[in-house]
Write a protein that holds these residues in place. Structure first.
Motif, PDB file in Angstrom:
ATOM      1  N   VAL A 291       0.917  -1.083  -0.198  1.00  0.00           N
ATOM      2  CA  VAL A 291      -0.404  -0.220   0.183  1.00  0.00           C
ATOM      3  C   VAL A 291       0.635   1.116   0.272  1.00  0.00           C
ATOM      4  O   VAL A 291       0.195   2.578  -0.318  1.00  0.00           O
ATOM      5  N   PRO A 295      -0.595   2.392  -4.001  1.00  0.00           N
ATOM      6  CA  PRO A 295      -1.636   2.352  -3.307  1.00  0.00           C
ATOM      7  C   PRO A 295      -2.719   1.881  -3.788  1.00  0.00           C
ATOM      8  O   PRO A 295      -3.464   1.645  -3.952  1.00  0.00           O
ATOM      9  N   ALA A 299      -4.681  -0.598  -2.488  1.00  0.00           N
ATOM     10  CA  ALA A 299      -5.408  -0.307  -1.080  1.00  0.00           C
ATOM     11  C   ALA A 299      -6.365  -1.205  -0.844  1.00  0.00           C
ATOM     12  O   ALA A 299      -6.541  -1.190  -0.036  1.00  0.00           O
ATOM     13  N   LEU A 319      -9.322   2.983   4.181  1.00  0.00           N
ATOM     14  CA  LEU A 319      -8.244   2.177   3.097  1.00  0.00           C
ATOM     15  C   LEU A 319      -9.090   2.357   1.937  1.00  0.00           C
ATOM     16  O   LEU A 319      -9.010   2.196   1.272  1.00  0.00           O
ATOM     17  N   GLN A 322      -9.810   5.578   1.038  1.00  0.00           N
ATOM     18  CA  GLN A 322      -9.031   6.080   0.538  1.00  0.00           C
ATOM     19  C   GLN A 322      -8.511   5.400  -0.962  1.00  0.00           C
ATOM     20  O   GLN A 322      -8.632   6.116  -1.561  1.00  0.00           O
ATOM     21  N   THR A 323      -9.436   4.115  -1.123  1.00  0.00           N
ATOM     22  CA  THR A 323      -9.608   3.369  -2.567  1.00  0.00           C
ATOM     23  C   THR A 323     -10.721   4.311  -3.503  1.00  0.00           C
ATOM     24  O   THR A 323     -10.448   4.424  -4.573  1.00  0.00           O
TER      25      THR A 323
END
Length: 360
Positions: A291, A295, A299, A319, A322-323
């Motif tokens: 990651v 990432p 992620a 995460l 974040q994705t």
């Protein structure tokens, strides 16, 4: 109606899968260290470098080796090529690591360098599909078909329809693609059967999914994704011991954290929690490393790990969000919803029902 693998006597004849993998690695090794007349290492020509990048990417997929993806990416980044084949190869490595905007830029450069429009559109369609641009991807796939019986086009359309959960149309296209295959390499057919298995796994038809994963692994016995998904089906069907047996060999050949994570899950399912712990820890360390470096590509997988095996819902939600920032697709939204539901469930469990005597 679900599709079942054809009988062995009706299967397309290809090279032995184990031998093909050995030959693939030998080809990579031979290209990676060419020797000049004086015994020194000679630099690869641009065209050879592009071929090596694609071979490394292929082996990375087949054997579950992230290191091969990274090696291909480093090799493709070594120069700023003006060669269309090199730019196409770099676009594919960037797309593999989900660096989609950069991959699209490479495809534009490859077009200016003279790459065939059909090849460019096929790559663009794959990227558009990955980021949720299904209508645009479908239009490009239809426009790239050199003729209606082309294996590559039919395979891409089959996977496209499978992703859209149009299983009847996908089944028809999968069958047409198999019938159109004319090469002797086992890899394209194994990959096709694997994607067919993924479709039926997503639909919840576990026996049919298993039959296609089996077909892919019979054609290429070392095919890591097919083996990993077979273990997943074993777990879902209540046979964790078989899942453990399938996954153990992958610990020696693959560096993808998905497999130790699934091994930890399978070991827990048979009550071997102490044995599961090191595999869970190995997967956790590896996911955090990936990651940090990639990432865009990892992620979402890491989020799924922390929600299911890792036991850290907060990290999983972080995460997942974040994705979603990187890709606003239906899968990203679904991952965030699942993470939030898990977080709410954890909060509820932590508060717990109050005892009647203390609830005033």
């Amino acid at each position: 109606m679900t599709g079942q693998p054809v009988r062995a006597d009706q299967e397309p004849v290809t090279t032995n899968g184990t031998l093909a993998l050995v030959n693939l690695s030998a080809q990579i090794d031979g290209m990676a260290a060419p020797v000049g007349r004086a015994g020194s290492t000679a630099p690869l020509a641009v065209a050879q470098q592009a071929v090596l990048v694609d071979l490394l990417t292929l082996r990375g997929h087949l054997l579950g080796r992230v290191a091969d993806y990274e090696r291909a990416a480093r090799l493709s980044e070594r120069n700023a090529p003006d060669d269309s084949a090199a730019l196409l190869a770099r676009a594919r490595t960037r797309a593999t690591l989900h660096r989609f905007a950069e991959a699209m830029a490479d495809l534009d450069g490859a077009g200016r360098a003279g790459a065939e429009q059909a090849a460019l559109d096929a790559e663009r369609a794959s990227i558009l599909q990955a980021v949720g641009g299904h209508a645009e991807a479908h239009a490009l796939l239809r426009s790239t078909a050199p003729h209606p019986s082309d294996f590559t086009m039919l395979s891409a359309l089959a996977v496209f329809q499978a992703e859209r959960r149009e299983t009847a149309e996908a089944e028809h296209l999968f069958e047409e693609a198999r019938a159109a295959h004319r090469g002797v390499s086992p890899f394209p057919l194994a990959q096709l059967d694997f994607r067919r298995g993924v479709m039926w796994l997503r639909e919840g038809d576990l026996p049919t999914a298993r039959s296609w994963f089996d077909a892919a692994r019979r054609r290429v016995p070392g095919y890591a994704p097919a083996t990993g998904h077979l273990a997943e089906v074993d777990l879902l069907l209540g046979d964790p011991e078989t899942a453990v047996a399938r996954l153990r060999p992958l610990m020696e050949t693959s560096d993808d954290p998905e497999y130790p994570a699934h091994l930890a899950l399978a070991l827990r399912a048979v009550g071997r929690h102490q044995e599961a712990r090191p595999w869970r820890d190995r997967a956790a360390e590896r996911y955090e490393d990936l990651v940090a470096r990639h990432p865009e590509a990892y992620a979402d997988h890491a989020a799924d790990f922390w929600l299911m095996v890792g036991g850290d819902v907060d990290r999983g939600l972080q995460l997942a969000l974040q994705t979603l920032v990187m890709r606003q697709t239906s899968r990203s939204y679904a991952l965030v919803r699942r993470a939030r539901e898990a977080s709410r469930g954890l909060a509820h469990d932590a508060s717990g029902p109050r005892h009647p005597a203390t609830s005033m």
